[in-house]
Scaffold this motif. Structure first.
Motif, PDB file in Angstrom:
ATOM      1  N   ALA A 254      44.914  26.468  54.779  1.00  0.00           N
ATOM      2  CA  ALA A 254      44.744  25.027  54.970  1.00  0.00           C
ATOM      3  C   ALA A 254      44.398  24.685  56.415  1.00  0.00           C
ATOM      4  O   ALA A 254      44.132  23.530  56.725  1.00  0.00           O
ATOM      5  N   LEU A 255      44.396  25.670  57.287  1.00  0.00           N
ATOM      6  CA  LEU A 255      44.198  25.443  58.717  1.00  0.00           C
ATOM      7  C   LEU A 255      42.861  24.757  58.995  1.00  0.00           C
ATOM      8  O   LEU A 255      41.811  25.225  58.579  1.00  0.00           O
ATOM      9  N   THR A 256      42.926  23.620  59.686  1.00  0.00           N
ATOM     10  CA  THR A 256      41.713  22.891  60.027  1.00  0.00           C
ATOM     11  C   THR A 256      41.384  22.969  61.510  1.00  0.00           C
ATOM     12  O   THR A 256      40.248  22.741  61.895  1.00  0.00           O
ATOM     13  N   SER A 257      42.379  23.264  62.354  1.00  0.00           N
ATOM     14  CA  SER A 257      42.139  23.305  63.796  1.00  0.00           C
ATOM     15  C   SER A 257      42.863  24.492  64.411  1.00  0.00           C
ATOM     16  O   SER A 257      44.070  24.660  64.225  1.00  0.00           O
ATOM     17  N   LEU A 258      42.109  25.308  65.159  1.00  0.00           N
ATOM     18  CA  LEU A 258      42.662  26.481  65.828  1.00  0.00           C
ATOM     19  C   LEU A 258      42.214  26.481  67.278  1.00  0.00           C
ATOM     20  O   LEU A 258      41.023  26.505  67.570  1.00  0.00           O
ATOM     21  N   ASN A 259      43.176  26.433  68.182  1.00  0.00           N
ATOM     22  CA  ASN A 259      42.893  26.506  69.609  1.00  0.00           C
ATOM     23  C   ASN A 259      43.397  27.851  70.113  1.00  0.00           C
ATOM     24  O   ASN A 259      44.603  28.095  70.148  1.00  0.00           O
TER      25      ASN A 259
ATOM     26  N   ASN B  73      50.336  31.612  54.887  1.00  0.00           N
ATOM     27  CA  ASN B  73      50.698  30.196  54.952  1.00  0.00           C
ATOM     28  C   ASN B  73      49.574  29.349  54.369  1.00  0.00           C
ATOM     29  O   ASN B  73      48.410  29.541  54.679  1.00  0.00           O
ATOM     30  N   ARG B  74      49.940  28.382  53.548  1.00  0.00           N
ATOM     31  CA  ARG B  74      48.939  27.528  52.911  1.00  0.00           C
ATOM     32  C   ARG B  74      49.147  26.056  53.244  1.00  0.00           C
ATOM     33  O   ARG B  74      48.571  25.184  52.595  1.00  0.00           O
ATOM     34  N   SER B  75      49.990  25.758  54.269  1.00  0.00           N
ATOM     35  CA  SER B  75      50.249  24.353  54.568  1.00  0.00           C
ATOM     36  C   SER B  75      50.009  23.968  56.024  1.00  0.00           C
ATOM     37  O   SER B  75      49.794  22.790  56.296  1.00  0.00           O
TER      38      SER B  75
ATOM     39  N   ASP C 245      35.185  33.956  54.609  1.00  0.00           N
ATOM     40  CA  ASP C 245      36.384  33.505  53.917  1.00  0.00           C
ATOM     41  C   ASP C 245      36.746  32.050  54.123  1.00  0.00           C
ATOM     42  O   ASP C 245      37.332  31.438  53.251  1.00  0.00           O
ATOM     43  N   ASN C 246      36.484  31.501  55.282  1.00  0.00           N
ATOM     44  CA  ASN C 246      37.096  30.234  55.634  1.00  0.00           C
ATOM     45  C   ASN C 246      36.220  29.040  55.309  1.00  0.00           C
ATOM     46  O   ASN C 246      35.088  28.954  55.759  1.00  0.00           O
ATOM     47  N   LEU C 247      36.783  28.114  54.563  1.00  0.00           N
ATOM     48  CA  LEU C 247      36.065  26.898  54.197  1.00  0.00           C
ATOM     49  C   LEU C 247      36.768  25.641  54.679  1.00  0.00           C
ATOM     50  O   LEU C 247      36.338  24.540  54.360  1.00  0.00           O
ATOM     51  N   THR C 248      37.877  25.780  55.429  1.00  0.00           N
ATOM     52  CA  THR C 248      38.651  24.615  55.837  1.00  0.00           C
ATOM     53  C   THR C 248      38.641  24.361  57.336  1.00  0.00           C
ATOM     54  O   THR C 248      38.830  23.226  57.755  1.00  0.00           O
ATOM     55  N   LEU C 249      38.461  25.373  58.162  1.00  0.00           N
ATOM     56  CA  LEU C 249      38.536  25.196  59.607  1.00  0.00           C
ATOM     57  C   LEU C 249      37.389  24.317  60.093  1.00  0.00           C
ATOM     58  O   LEU C 249      36.218  24.614  59.859  1.00  0.00           O
ATOM     59  N   THR C 250      37.732  23.215  60.750  1.00  0.00           N
ATOM     60  CA  THR C 250      36.709  22.302  61.262  1.00  0.00           C
ATOM     61  C   THR C 250      36.616  22.330  62.780  1.00  0.00           C
ATOM     62  O   THR C 250      35.625  21.890  63.338  1.00  0.00           O
TER      63      THR C 250
END
Length: 147
Positions: A48-53, A18-20, A74-79
């Motif tokens: 595209a994932l920015t938030s993971l709980n 998934n990219r969205s 790998d991940n450059l988007t998760l904030t």
């Protein structure tokens, strides 16, 4: 919904390309170690994932170490990552702290009520929040932790 290990594995497998999707809340789903091992697969390059709980899922050290590896490599988007209430242990916390040295995107790491040894993390030495050769990433990050 209580997904349990099999459901979390299936969901993460489906989301691995998934990219969205920007936000995913898997908290309180009973993932356990088995389901949790599928979670790092959604933090691939191009996500595209920015938030993971993933709070309160019974995720252990193995999951934390794999998440740390995904954050480093790998991940450059998760904030925002919340792992609160999981028994990730000292080694899992240490791996996550080390990942912050390589990951410049992550700004908030929730570790409230994780099971870990405080002395090892706060000793100003290897991988602790106040020590090591960290770098700029940890200076700007918010680490919510209580042990």
């Amino acid at each position: 919904n209580l997904l349990r290990p099999h459901g979390v594995e299936a969901l993460c497998g489906g989301l691995s390309h998934n990219r969205s999707l920007l936000t995913l809340d898997l908290s309180w789903n009973g993932a356990g170690e088995r389901g949790g091992l599928a979670i790092p697969g959604i933090l691939v390059a191009g996500s595209a994932l920015t938030s993971l709980n993933a709070a309160h899922n019974g995720l252990g050290t193995g999951v934390a170490v794999r998440l740390a590896a995904a954050l480093s490599a790998d991940n450059l988007t998760l904030t925002n990552l919340d792992l609160s209430g999981n028994p990730i242990g000292a080694k899992g916390c240490e791996a996550l702290m080390r990942a912050l040295a390589d990951n410049t995107a992550l700004r908030s790491l929730g570790l409230l009520n994780v099971e870990a040894a405080v002395g090892r993390l706060a000793d100003g030495g290897n991988g602790g929040p106040g020590g090591g050769s960290g770098g700029g990433a940890t200076e700007a990050a918010t680490i919510l932790a209580s042990f």
